[in-house]
Structures are given as C-alpha cells and as structure tokens.
Scaffold this active site. Structure first.
Site, PDB file in Angstrom:
ATOM      1  N   SER A 188       0.913  -1.139  -0.026  1.00 27.13           N
ATOM      2  CA  SER A 188       0.019  -0.019  -0.041  1.00 27.13           C
ATOM      3  C   SER A 188       0.794   0.982   0.006  1.00 27.13           C
ATOM      4  O   SER A 188       1.939   1.114   0.217  1.00 27.13           O
ATOM      5  CB  SER A 188      -0.886  -0.010   1.301  1.00 27.13           C
TER       6      SER A 188
ATOM      7  N   TYR B  41      -1.742  -0.804  10.189  1.00 31.67           N
ATOM      8  CA  TYR B  41      -1.478  -1.017   9.133  1.00 31.67           C
ATOM      9  C   TYR B  41      -0.367  -0.566   8.237  1.00 31.67           C
ATOM     10  O   TYR B  41       0.302  -1.402   7.523  1.00 31.67           O
ATOM     11  CB  TYR B  41      -2.889  -0.262   8.231  1.00 31.67           C
TER      12      TYR B  41
END
Length: 264
Positions: free
Chosen positions: A151, A165
């Site tokens: 990401s 995350y």
C-alpha cells in the site's frame, strides 16, 4: 523472447495462478484479470459464498477454476493451498497474495492483540505463502512469479489510527525487497503492488455524491496529481506485467498504483 512481438511478453495463457483473498477487492480484480488472460486459477478465500461468486464469474468467462475455501492463517494452511494448485493442475507459476486486513484505532485505544492480528494477516501470512510457493517453484526449476499486495501506507503515515496497517505494509515492502534479492538466482521474481485508495466495497462511500464524501475526497485529491481516485482497472495492467515474462528483470520492486500520490 523477442521484442519484435512484444505482446507475447505478457502472455500467461495456461499458467497456474494461486490467488488468496480472491473474494476481496484486489483479489477479485486479480482473478478477473488472470482469468481473462487465460490462466488456470486456484482461488482461495475464507467466505465460501463470496468465493463461489467470483469463481463462477471467472468460469462463465471461460476460465478453468479450482476453489479452496481456506484462509492462509497457518503454515499448514499455506502449504495446503500450494499443494491444492499442484493437485489440480500439476504446478504453480504465479502466486498473488491478496488476503489481509486493516483495523483502525488510535494507538492509545488499540489493544495489542488487535495490532498483532493485523501484522499476522498482512505480514506473517504473506511470508508463509511466499515460503510455501518458493519451495514448489524451486522444485519445478522453472522460476515463478510472486506478487504481494502492499500500500502507499507502507511508505507514508496516516493520521487516522493506521499504526498497525502502516507498519504491516512497510514490513511487506521489506519482505518483497529481501526475497527479491534472495530468490533472484532461482528465477523467481518477487514484487509488490502498492495502491492508494481505489474503488471497492469498503471505499464505495468515498465515490458517492454526498457532502461528507466530497469533503474527504477533495482533501485526499489535493495530493493526487492524476486528480481522481483509483479504479479496479488501474490495478489490472500492473498485475499482468508482474505476472508475466515482461517483468523477468524486475524483482524486489514496489509498484505504486497511486496516480502520483507518493511522488509529491
């Protein structure tokens, strides 16, 4: 391989591809892309109903599909997924790890077990799947393609409770780079696709014509040179590239599918 017929460089017809998290946003894109390109698919997911839906869609398009209702949540489960591909089609050429999770909370409000659950789903399971696939690909002695999902948050922080995350995706980047170096001599490439926000069931609200969605979207788009959020098809080209011979000289690479978000 001759560049006089460059489209052959992207030919994956007949290749065996294992996709975990196949019922999720990125996994479903991967399934559709590789099915359309002629791969034999092994689709794995924890939700049997959602898995059946994407598998049926791919079969209806003419793809050969095997379903495995399983999550890659242990060493044995990952080994079984790889063996499932071998049992179904005799080999494994492409691994796409699209399984994972995100749980959002400020650090002083996040339980340690929540942080660890995100790290397990995104980091440990990626490592275990890559490990199982590497054993099979080395045994085949024909190389292979491993594609992880990172990401933009592996590179950039986020103010809204993304410590788990961001840390997990930074770790996926590290795995990608380390395995790219380690497995290069074996002919196995390891790369990651790192999207920013793209249209999915989880982000659909950001695309809506509401004041709240517009405010969030406009704030985000001030950092995106392309001036829009991502669409599923924006992930299709990078995935096909990293799954095909066209990327044979690319390994340990993080490919940002972000409209320029991380460039500025």
């Amino acid at each position: 391989m001759s560049v006089t017929d460059p489209l052959k460089m992207f030919d994956v017809k007949g290749k065996v591809a294992l996709i975990t998290g196949a019922s999720g946003a990125f996994g479903a894109v991967a399934a559709r892309v590789l099915a359309g390109a002629g791969c034999k698919l092994v689709l794995a997911a924890g939700s049997a109903d959602a898995l059946s839906e994407i598998a049926t869609e791919c079969r209806d398009g003419g793809a050969d599909v095997t379903e495995i209702n399983s999550r890659p949540d242990s060493e044995d489960a990952c080994a079984a997924l790889v063996q499932g591909a071998v049992d179904a089609y005799g080999s494994l050429d492409i691994l796409v790890v699209a399984s994972g999770m995100n749980k959002v909370a400020k650090i002083d409000e996040m339980a340690p077990e929540t942080f660890l659950s995100v790290m397990d789903a995104n980091v440990t399971q990626s490592w275990l799947l890559a490990r199982a696939a590497t054993k099979q690909m080395k045994a085949q002695a024909a190389g292979g393609k491993i594609v992880l999902v990172s990401s933009a948050r592996g590179l950039l922080g986020h103010p809204a409770g993304y410590t788990a995350y961001c840390a997990s995706k930074a770790a996926v980047d590290g795995i990608t780079k380390a395995l790219g170096c380690e497995l290069g001599p074996s002919g196995i490439t390891v790369n990651a696709i790192a999207p920013t926000v793209f249209r999915s069931p989880l982000t659909a609200w950001m695309f809506e014509d509401t004041d709240q969605a517009k405010a969030v979207r406009d704030g985000f788009l001030t950092r995106v040179p392309k001036g829009r959020l991502g669409e599923p098809e924006d992930l299709a080209g990078p995935l096909l590239f990293l799954s095909s011979r066209a990327s044979d000289f690319y390994t340990g690479h993080i490919l940002y599918a972000d409209g320029g978000y991380t460039a500025g």
